[in-house]
Design a protein around this motif. Structure first.
Motif, PDB file in Angstrom:
ATOM      1  N   VAL A 138      35.728  40.195  67.227  1.00  0.00           N
ATOM      2  CA  VAL A 138      36.017  40.426  65.815  1.00  0.00           C
ATOM      3  C   VAL A 138      37.446  40.932  65.721  1.00  0.00           C
ATOM      4  O   VAL A 138      37.878  41.762  66.542  1.00  0.00           O
ATOM      5  N   TRP A 139      38.180  40.426  64.747  1.00  0.00           N
ATOM      6  CA  TRP A 139      39.618  40.698  64.648  1.00  0.00           C
ATOM      7  C   TRP A 139      40.017  41.107  63.244  1.00  0.00           C
ATOM      8  O   TRP A 139      39.489  40.580  62.262  1.00  0.00           O
ATOM      9  N   LEU A 140      41.002  41.977  63.160  1.00  0.00           N
ATOM     10  CA  LEU A 140      41.780  42.147  61.938  1.00  0.00           C
ATOM     11  C   LEU A 140      43.065  41.361  62.170  1.00  0.00           C
ATOM     12  O   LEU A 140      43.764  41.594  63.169  1.00  0.00           O
ATOM     13  N   VAL A 141      43.332  40.405  61.272  1.00  0.00           N
ATOM     14  CA  VAL A 141      44.517  39.562  61.443  1.00  0.00           C
ATOM     15  C   VAL A 141      45.368  39.584  60.180  1.00  0.00           C
ATOM     16  O   VAL A 141      44.878  39.886  59.083  1.00  0.00           O
ATOM     17  N   GLN A 142      46.626  39.254  60.368  1.00  0.00           N
ATOM     18  CA  GLN A 142      47.538  39.061  59.240  1.00  0.00           C
ATOM     19  C   GLN A 142      47.777  37.566  59.103  1.00  0.00           C
ATOM     20  O   GLN A 142      48.053  36.874  60.084  1.00  0.00           O
ATOM     21  N   GLU A 143      47.630  37.093  57.872  1.00  0.00           N
ATOM     22  CA  GLU A 143      47.877  35.679  57.604  1.00  0.00           C
ATOM     23  C   GLU A 143      48.626  35.621  56.285  1.00  0.00           C
ATOM     24  O   GLU A 143      48.089  36.024  55.252  1.00  0.00           O
ATOM     25  N   GLY A 144      49.859  35.167  56.329  1.00  0.00           N
ATOM     26  CA  GLY A 144      50.684  35.213  55.130  1.00  0.00           C
ATOM     27  C   GLY A 144      50.887  36.660  54.727  1.00  0.00           C
ATOM     28  O   GLY A 144      51.179  37.514  55.565  1.00  0.00           O
ATOM     29  N   ASP A 145      50.684  36.954  53.445  1.00  0.00           N
ATOM     30  CA  ASP A 145      50.894  38.318  52.947  1.00  0.00           C
ATOM     31  C   ASP A 145      49.639  39.166  53.024  1.00  0.00           C
ATOM     32  O   ASP A 145      49.674  40.353  52.677  1.00  0.00           O
ATOM     33  N   GLY A 146      48.531  38.577  53.451  1.00  0.00           N
ATOM     34  CA  GLY A 146      47.276  39.307  53.405  1.00  0.00           C
ATOM     35  C   GLY A 146      46.672  39.581  54.770  1.00  0.00           C
ATOM     36  O   GLY A 146      47.104  39.027  55.789  1.00  0.00           O
ATOM     37  N   LEU A 147      45.682  40.461  54.780  1.00  0.00           N
ATOM     38  CA  LEU A 147      44.919  40.739  55.995  1.00  0.00           C
ATOM     39  C   LEU A 147      43.535  40.116  55.854  1.00  0.00           C
ATOM     40  O   LEU A 147      42.996  40.025  54.756  1.00  0.00           O
ATOM     41  N   LYS A 148      42.962  39.700  56.975  1.00  0.00           N
ATOM     42  CA  LYS A 148      41.630  39.112  56.988  1.00  0.00           C
ATOM     43  C   LYS A 148      40.869  39.613  58.198  1.00  0.00           C
ATOM     44  O   LYS A 148      41.470  39.951  59.217  1.00  0.00           O
ATOM     45  N   ILE A 149      39.549  39.603  58.079  1.00  0.00           N
ATOM     46  CA  ILE A 149      38.693  39.812  59.248  1.00  0.00           C
ATOM     47  C   ILE A 149      38.207  38.444  59.680  1.00  0.00           C
ATOM     48  O   ILE A 149      37.720  37.669  58.851  1.00  0.00           O
ATOM     49  N   VAL A 150      38.364  38.138  60.951  1.00  0.00           N
ATOM     50  CA  VAL A 150      37.843  36.875  61.471  1.00  0.00           C
ATOM     51  C   VAL A 150      37.021  37.157  62.720  1.00  0.00           C
ATOM     52  O   VAL A 150      37.278  38.124  63.435  1.00  0.00           O
ATOM     53  N   LYS A 151      36.011  36.320  62.942  1.00  0.00           N
ATOM     54  CA  LYS A 151      35.276  36.399  64.197  1.00  0.00           C
ATOM     55  C   LYS A 151      35.517  35.108  64.940  1.00  0.00           C
ATOM     56  O   LYS A 151      35.662  34.040  64.328  1.00  0.00           O
ATOM     57  N   THR A 152      35.608  35.215  66.268  1.00  0.00           N
ATOM     58  CA  THR A 152      35.834  34.030  67.099  1.00  0.00           C
ATOM     59  C   THR A 152      34.744  33.984  68.164  1.00  0.00           C
ATOM     60  O   THR A 152      34.251  35.021  68.610  1.00  0.00           O
TER      61      THR A 152
END
Ligand code: MN3
Length: 206
Positions: A138-152
């Motif tokens: 599980v990750w906190l990522v930055q994409e563009g101007d926003g933050l997202k939680i993604v799971k891989t």
């Protein structure tokens, strides 16, 4: 992540832990760290070095290997070992003894904008960790101007998909089974409350 941490010459090396193996106890025991770092992480690095020896990949950096082999079925063993080497080096730095607490500065502002409140971020991170079926991250990522939680799943990593990783928690069973058995949610809750290294996460912002 700087390449000099994980590579000397053309051989990938196991990066030093940024703290002692017993420094994250009782949240993560020295026994878990010994296996996870000394056996699992080391295994990925050793496998990678064996696999790339004498191939076109022998002088590729870790990041180039991850991004250059993602999605190629015939290169999946290269990807899996390279990505797991990258992911684990990032995971160790996502934690610190007596971590947790609140982020500050620009990171906290971005968390507020993207999730509403820090508590809502934590709820969403925990929900993603529980929802990941089988092995993964599980990750906190930055994409563009926003933050997202993604799971891989398995070895997959946001780095291979154009996202900037800020913080991760390993949710493979080997990360918590000795200490928490099947209680993955308790492990991730303790990670957020007591280990998350928000200074490191902030340092990864673009
Ligand atoms: Mn692991």
């Amino acid at each position: 992540m700087s390449e000099d941490v994980t590579q000397v010459g053309f051989a990938h090396v196991l990066p030093s832990l940024p703290y002692a193996e017993n420094a994250l106890a009782p949240v993560i025991s020295a026994g878990t760290m010994g296996f996870h770092y000394g056996k699992h992480h080391k295994g990925y690095v050793d496998n990678l070095n064996k696999m790339i020896a004498g191939t076109e990949y022998a002088d590729w950096t870790l990041a180039r290997l991850v991004c250059g082999t993602v999605g190629k079925i015939e290169k999946s063993a290269f990807f899996n070992n390279a990505a797991q080497a990258w992911n684990h080096a990032f995971f160790w730095r996502s934690m610190k003894p007596e971590g947790g607490g609140l982020p500050s500065g620009r990171l906290m502002v971005l968390i507020g904008k993207s999730f509403g409140t820090f508590d809502k971020f934590k709820e969403a991170f925990l929900a993603a960790a529980v929802a990941q079926f089988g092995s993964g991250w599980v990750w906190l990522v930055q994409e563009g101007d926003g933050l997202k939680i993604v799971k891989t799943s398995n070895a997959d990593t946001p780095v291979a998909h154009g996202q900037t990783a800020l913080l991760t928690c390993d949710v493979w069973e080997h990360a918590y089974y000795l200490d928490y058995q099947n209680r993955r949610k308790d492990f991730v809750q303790a990670f957020l409350d007591h280990l998350a290294n928000w200074e490191f996460a902030a340092s990864q912002l673009k």
